[in-house]
Design an enzyme around this catalytic site. Structure first.
Site: not given
Ligand code: COA
Length: 386
Positions: A30, A80, A112, A153, A202, A234, A273, A305
């Site tokens: 979605d 990085e 970062c 991301t 993270s 950030h 990012n 990180s």
């Molecule tokens: N409509 C609206 N929101 C939705 C949705 C929908 N249809 N489906 C899912 N979501 C929301 C979830 O509820 C969640 O929100 P919340 O975190 O507020 O609870 C969010 O979208 C992400 O969903 P999630 O299932 O946790 O996503 P994911 O397992 O696919 O991973 C990240 C998301 C961000 C953790 C992942 O993209 C990631 O690891 N990115 C890299 C992060 C990074 O770079 N970190 C290091 C630097 S700080």
């Protein structure tokens, strides 16, 4: 005491863009998960003849075109996603821009956070020698494996920040809050061109660093929460900043509305990012789009990180609006060439660094390009030879 801080900021990004709507359709996700759940709309993808050096040089060129080279004796390049284990990326930029030889150049790394460390070093250099100006460049390509949770991301971009005495944009205040904790939330081993990330960890590591840096800022005699009118953070994805800020507001017992952070998200939602550049791109957006910052205190939270956090505050200089570049960043973002998901994945697969001799196709329209590897060394050149 002479005010020292940020005199100018310039932004660059990759030649291509992938709309997250297209990725969502391909993956059967979605699109609201991306737009609302993680708070991202698109991400920049570098052309085959772009990398951190070409983006960093493009941003730095704008600064040099506007302010000249006088007084620049230090170039600090934070990244990085470095292109060499020994040579600083800034040395390539020094050559491309034709900077004087009486300049020191070095590369900095701590995920970062590196760009903020560079700005801190720059502030120290200018405090000792106020006639000097320091060019800080922060540039990164965020690459994760395809078909992982982190794929949406990714991103690419650069910021060049000129640190001077009597700055046009922001006087940085002396007190800073810092925080370090050894944690494996995100890292990139030497034999990988894509990062490894524990996304959920993270989030908690970022929040801990933000609250910890706040407590340290208070202990250092920094301003009260209510004395800060705007915040930039950030943004590995913009929702991260919201999650962290909600925790800080709870921690200090203050109300907080997510919308307070919206202007600072404007460019990052489009670039994805940009690691070290992310906070400076957020700051550029705030300065470009917020009309009410004359003489106001803002806070800037940087997170890398691993992990290191730092919270800076600054006073926006009256008259900052005369130095805005809003049209420039918007046109950069709009000029990106869209990719299909297949074309993006093809570029992604070919994107790993190599020391094999190669020629790169001419694609980018940015001022400088990565020509390829010859004799094992990377070669860069102006895009248009004149
Ligand atoms: N409509 C609206 N929101 C939705 C949705 C929908 N249809 N489906 C899912 N979501 C929301 C979830 O509820 C969640 O929100 P919340 O975190 O507020 O609870 C969010 O979208 C992400 O969903 P999630 O299932 O946790 O996503 P994911 O397992 O696919 O991973 C990240 C998301 C961000 C953790 C992942 O993209 C990631 O690891 N990115 C890299 C992060 C990074 O770079 N970190 C290091 C630097 S700080």
């Amino acid at each position: 005491m002479t005010a020292i801080g940020i005199h100018d900021i310039a932004i660059a990004t990759g030649h291509h863009v992938l709309e997250l709507d297209d990725l969502a359709e391909r993956l059967g996700v979605d699109p609201a998960k991306y737009h609302v759940g993680i708070g991202q709309d698109a991400f920049s993808v570098p052309a085959p003849d772009e990398d951190i050096v070409t983006m960093g040089a493009a941003a730095a060129k704008e600064i040099i075109d506007r302010h000249g080279v006088e007084g620049i004796r230090t170039v600090l390049f934070a990244t990085e996603s470095g292109v060499d284990q020994s040579k600083a990326a800034g040395v390539f930029v020094h050559g491309l821009l034709g900077l004087p030889q009486s300049v020191r150049v070095v590369e900095l790394k701590q995920a970062c956070y590196g760009g903020t460390a560079a700005v801190q070093l720059a502030l120290g250099i200018v405090a000792r020698a106020p006639h000097e100006r320091v060019l800080v460049i922060a540039a990164d390509v965020a690459r994760y494996d395809v078909d992982t949770a982190a794929e949406p991301t990714q991103g690419a971009g650069a910021a060049a920040v000129l640190v001077t005495a009597d700055p046009d944009l922001i006087e940085i205040e002396p007190a800073a809050g810092v925080f370090t904790a050894d944690v494996d939330d995100f890292w990139r081993p030497n034999d990988r061109s894509t990062a490894l990330v524990d996304g959920r960890l993270s989030v908690t590591a970022y929040v801990d660093a933000f609250v910890g840096a706040w407590d340290d800022l208070v202990a250092q005699g920094g301003p009260g929460y209510e004395d800060i009118v705007r915040w930039v953070h950030h943004q590995p994805f913009t929702k991260m900043a919201i999650k962290a800020h909600r925790k800080l507001a709870q921690h200090v017992g203050q109300p907080f509305d997510d919308a307070e952070l919206a202007l600072g998200f404007t460019y990052n939602k489009q670039t994805g990012n940009t690691y070290t550049a992310s906070i400076w791109i957020a700051l550029a957006a705030l300065l470009d789009l917020d009309d009410e910052l004359d003489g106001q205190r803002i806070a800037m939270f940087s997170y890398g990180s691993g992990s290191v956090g730092e919270l800076l505050t600054g006073i926006v200089r009256p008259g900052y609006r005369a130095h805005r570049r809003e049209g420039r960043v918007r046109s950069l973002l709009e000029a990106r060439v869209p990719l299909t998901v297949d074309a993006y994945r093809e570029l992604h697969a070919a994107g790993a660094a190599t020391s094999e001799d190669t020629e790169r196709p001419r694609v980018t329209t940015a001022p400088y390009r990565f020509a390829g590897v010859r004799g094992g060394a990377r070669r860069y050149e102006p895009t248009t030879q004149d």
